[in-house]
Design a protein around this motif. Structure first.
Motif, PDB file in Angstrom:
ATOM      1  N   LEU A   9      57.093  19.811 -41.914  1.00 54.76           N
ATOM      2  CA  LEU A   9      58.409  19.327 -41.514  1.00 54.76           C
ATOM      3  C   LEU A   9      59.534  19.823 -42.428  1.00 54.76           C
ATOM      4  CD1 LEU A   9      57.391  15.663 -40.682  1.00 54.76           C
ATOM      5  CD2 LEU A   9      58.013  17.450 -39.036  1.00 54.76           C
ATOM      6  N   GLY A  10      59.164  20.459 -43.528  1.00 54.11           N
ATOM      7  CA  GLY A  10      60.176  20.962 -44.457  1.00 54.11           C
ATOM      8  C   GLY A  10      60.895  19.840 -45.186  1.00 54.11           C
ATOM      9  N   ILE A  11      60.183  18.756 -45.471  1.00 51.04           N
ATOM     10  CA  ILE A  11      60.765  17.612 -46.164  1.00 51.04           C
ATOM     11  C   ILE A  11      60.535  17.754 -47.662  1.00 51.04           C
ATOM     12  CG2 ILE A  11      60.715  15.099 -46.429  1.00 51.04           C
ATOM     13  CD1 ILE A  11      59.764  14.908 -43.542  1.00 51.04           C
ATOM     14  N   THR A  12      61.621  17.819 -48.404  1.00 48.55           N
ATOM     15  CA  THR A  12      61.541  17.901 -49.864  1.00 48.55           C
ATOM     16  C   THR A  12      61.292  16.498 -50.427  1.00 48.55           C
ATOM     17  OG1 THR A  12      63.900  17.477 -50.164  1.00 48.55           O
ATOM     18  CG2 THR A  12      63.220  19.789 -49.880  1.00 48.55           C
ATOM     19  N   PRO A  13      60.876  16.400 -51.683  1.00 47.59           N
ATOM     20  CA  PRO A  13      60.721  15.066 -52.288  1.00 47.59           C
ATOM     21  C   PRO A  13      62.022  14.253 -52.218  1.00 47.59           C
ATOM     22  CG  PRO A  13      59.595  16.678 -53.626  1.00 47.59           C
ATOM     23  CD  PRO A  13      60.369  17.453 -52.573  1.00 47.59           C
ATOM     24  N   GLN A  14      63.152  14.913 -52.386  1.00 42.58           N
ATOM     25  CA  GLN A  14      64.438  14.221 -52.305  1.00 42.58           C
ATOM     26  C   GLN A  14      64.686  13.714 -50.879  1.00 42.58           C
ATOM     27  OE1 GLN A  14      67.834  16.540 -53.467  1.00 42.58           O
ATOM     28  NE2 GLN A  14      69.264  14.866 -53.125  1.00 42.58           N
ATOM     29  N   ALA A  15      64.399  14.521 -49.873  1.00 43.19           N
ATOM     30  CA  ALA A  15      64.575  14.108 -48.479  1.00 43.19           C
ATOM     31  C   ALA A  15      63.624  12.963 -48.143  1.00 43.19           C
ATOM     32  CB  ALA A  15      64.348  15.279 -47.538  1.00 43.19           C
ATOM     33  N   ARG A  16      62.414  13.011 -48.679  1.00 39.70           N
ATOM     34  CA  ARG A  16      61.441  11.928 -48.448  1.00 39.70           C
ATOM     35  C   ARG A  16      61.986  10.618 -49.010  1.00 39.70           C
ATOM     36  NH1 ARG A  16      56.013  12.793 -51.338  1.00 39.70           N
ATOM     37  NH2 ARG A  16      57.441  12.588 -53.060  1.00 39.70           N
ATOM     38  N   GLU A  17      62.550  10.676 -50.192  1.00 40.39           N
ATOM     39  CA  GLU A  17      63.133   9.472 -50.796  1.00 40.39           C
ATOM     40  C   GLU A  17      64.293   8.947 -49.951  1.00 40.39           C
ATOM     41  OE1 GLU A  17      65.339   8.077 -54.873  1.00 40.39           O
ATOM     42  OE2 GLU A  17      63.787   9.612 -55.026  1.00 40.39           O
ATOM     43  N   GLU A  18      65.103   9.840 -49.408  1.00 40.92           N
ATOM     44  CA  GLU A  18      66.224   9.422 -48.556  1.00 40.92           C
ATOM     45  C   GLU A  18      65.715   8.727 -47.291  1.00 40.92           C
ATOM     46  OE1 GLU A  18      68.795  12.773 -47.824  1.00 40.92           O
ATOM     47  OE2 GLU A  18      69.043  13.138 -49.965  1.00 40.92           O
ATOM     48  N   VAL A  19      64.645   9.257 -46.690  1.00 40.23           N
ATOM     49  CA  VAL A  19      64.054   8.638 -45.501  1.00 40.23           C
ATOM     50  C   VAL A  19      63.571   7.232 -45.852  1.00 40.23           C
ATOM     51  CG1 VAL A  19      62.105   8.726 -43.885  1.00 40.23           C
ATOM     52  CG2 VAL A  19      63.412  10.802 -44.370  1.00 40.23           C
ATOM     53  N   ILE A  20      62.899   7.095 -46.977  1.00 34.57           N
ATOM     54  CA  ILE A  20      62.364   5.794 -47.396  1.00 34.57           C
ATOM     55  C   ILE A  20      63.501   4.808 -47.657  1.00 34.57           C
ATOM     56  CG2 ILE A  20      61.116   4.593 -49.241  1.00 34.57           C
ATOM     57  CD1 ILE A  20      59.314   7.147 -49.373  1.00 34.57           C
ATOM     58  N   ARG A  21      64.567   5.258 -48.289  1.00 33.15           N
ATOM     59  CA  ARG A  21      65.702   4.371 -48.595  1.00 33.15           C
ATOM     60  C   ARG A  21      66.426   3.897 -47.332  1.00 33.15           C
ATOM     61  NH1 ARG A  21      67.037   3.805 -53.865  1.00 33.15           N
ATOM     62  NH2 ARG A  21      66.084   5.273 -55.319  1.00 33.15           N
ATOM     63  N   LYS A  22      66.282   4.609 -46.225  1.00 32.58           N
ATOM     64  CA  LYS A  22      66.933   4.236 -44.971  1.00 32.58           C
ATOM     65  C   LYS A  22      66.128   3.218 -44.164  1.00 32.58           C
ATOM     66  CE  LYS A  22      69.425   8.561 -44.345  1.00 32.58           C
ATOM     67  NZ  LYS A  22      69.551   9.758 -43.519  1.00 32.58           N
ATOM     68  N   ILE A  23      64.933   2.887 -44.612  1.00 29.81           N
ATOM     69  CA  ILE A  23      64.090   1.938 -43.887  1.00 29.81           C
ATOM     70  C   ILE A  23      64.784   0.577 -43.824  1.00 29.81           C
ATOM     71  CG2 ILE A  23      61.942   0.601 -43.997  1.00 29.81           C
ATOM     72  CD1 ILE A  23      60.588   3.141 -45.047  1.00 29.81           C
ATOM     73  N   GLU A  24      64.763   0.008 -42.624  1.00 24.59           N
ATOM     74  CA  GLU A  24      65.328  -1.318 -42.398  1.00 24.59           C
ATOM     75  C   GLU A  24      64.269  -2.222 -41.780  1.00 24.59           C
ATOM     76  OE1 GLU A  24      68.940  -1.057 -40.207  1.00 24.59           O
ATOM     77  OE2 GLU A  24      69.856   0.311 -41.645  1.00 24.59           O
ATOM     78  N   PHE A  44      55.996   1.232 -41.770  1.00 25.76           N
ATOM     79  CA  PHE A  44      57.263   1.391 -41.077  1.00 25.76           C
ATOM     80  C   PHE A  44      57.246   2.700 -40.302  1.00 25.76           C
ATOM     81  CE2 PHE A  44      58.076  -1.067 -44.870  1.00 25.76           C
ATOM     82  CZ  PHE A  44      58.846  -2.123 -44.408  1.00 25.76           C
ATOM     83  N   GLY A  45      58.055   2.776 -39.291  1.00 30.18           N
ATOM     84  CA  GLY A  45      58.246   4.014 -38.555  1.00 30.18           C
ATOM     85  C   GLY A  45      59.657   4.519 -38.803  1.00 30.18           C
ATOM     86  N   GLN A  46      59.805   5.829 -38.860  1.00 28.13           N
ATOM     87  CA  GLN A  46      61.115   6.447 -39.037  1.00 28.13           C
ATOM     88  C   GLN A  46      61.202   7.681 -38.155  1.00 28.13           C
ATOM     89  OE1 GLN A  46      64.071   6.129 -41.471  1.00 28.13           O
ATOM     90  NE2 GLN A  46      63.337   4.184 -40.682  1.00 28.13           N
ATOM     91  N   ASP A  47      62.363   7.877 -37.553  1.00 30.97           N
ATOM     92  CA  ASP A  47      62.598   9.081 -36.768  1.00 30.97           C
ATOM     93  C   ASP A  47      63.139  10.150 -37.705  1.00 30.97           C
ATOM     94  OD1 ASP A  47      63.095  10.491 -34.080  1.00 30.97           O
ATOM     95  OD2 ASP A  47      65.003  10.672 -35.144  1.00 30.97           O
ATOM     96  N   TYR A  48      62.513  11.313 -37.711  1.00 33.81           N
ATOM     97  CA  TYR A  48      62.984  12.440 -38.528  1.00 33.81           C
ATOM     98  C   TYR A  48      63.143  13.631 -37.597  1.00 33.81           C
ATOM     99  CZ  TYR A  48      63.440  15.781 -42.306  1.00 33.81           C
ATOM    100  OH  TYR A  48      63.911  16.754 -43.160  1.00 33.81           O
ATOM    101  N   ASP A  49      64.369  13.891 -37.226  1.00 29.62           N
ATOM    102  CA  ASP A  49      64.673  14.998 -36.311  1.00 29.62           C
ATOM    103  C   ASP A  49      63.805  14.965 -35.054  1.00 29.62           C
ATOM    104  OD1 ASP A  49      66.675  15.946 -37.986  1.00 29.62           O
ATOM    105  OD2 ASP A  49      65.352  17.383 -38.987  1.00 29.62           O
TER     106      ASP A  49
END
Length: 86
Positions: A9-24, A44-49
């Motif tokens: 998916l081309g997710i960097t460690p920084q992008a992974r952290e951003e996805v996790i921080r957006k969890i509600e 949790f589920g998250q939509d990534y692109d």
């Protein structure tokens, strides 16, 4: 499986952290109990692109840091218990 998903998916460690921080709360799927290793874990589920991600997080044992146990493409349809239909 986790590292492969990040790479594909081309997710960097920084992008992974951003996805996790957006969890509600409405991203919640289920709670899993693992008394031997991580204790209580939340899925949790998250939509990534347009791709559903499966994210499992644990507070860890007392005195330890919160850790991300799983972060990969969902292998099954995710059932959200609190998400409102649009």
């Amino acid at each position: 499986k986790n590292l492969e998903a990040l790479k594909i998916l081309g997710i960097t460690p920084q992008a992974r952290e951003e996805v996790i921080r957006k969890i509600e709360a409405d991203d919640y799927i289920e709670t899993i109990i693992d008394n031997e290793s991580f204790g209580e874990m939340w899925v949790f589920g998250q939509d990534y692109d347009g791709t559903d991600l499966y994210v499992k997080i644990s507070m860890g044992k007392p005195g330890n840091k919160t850790i991300c146990i799983s972060f990969h493409v969902a292998e099954h349809p995710l059932v959200y218990h609190y998400k409102k239909e649009i």
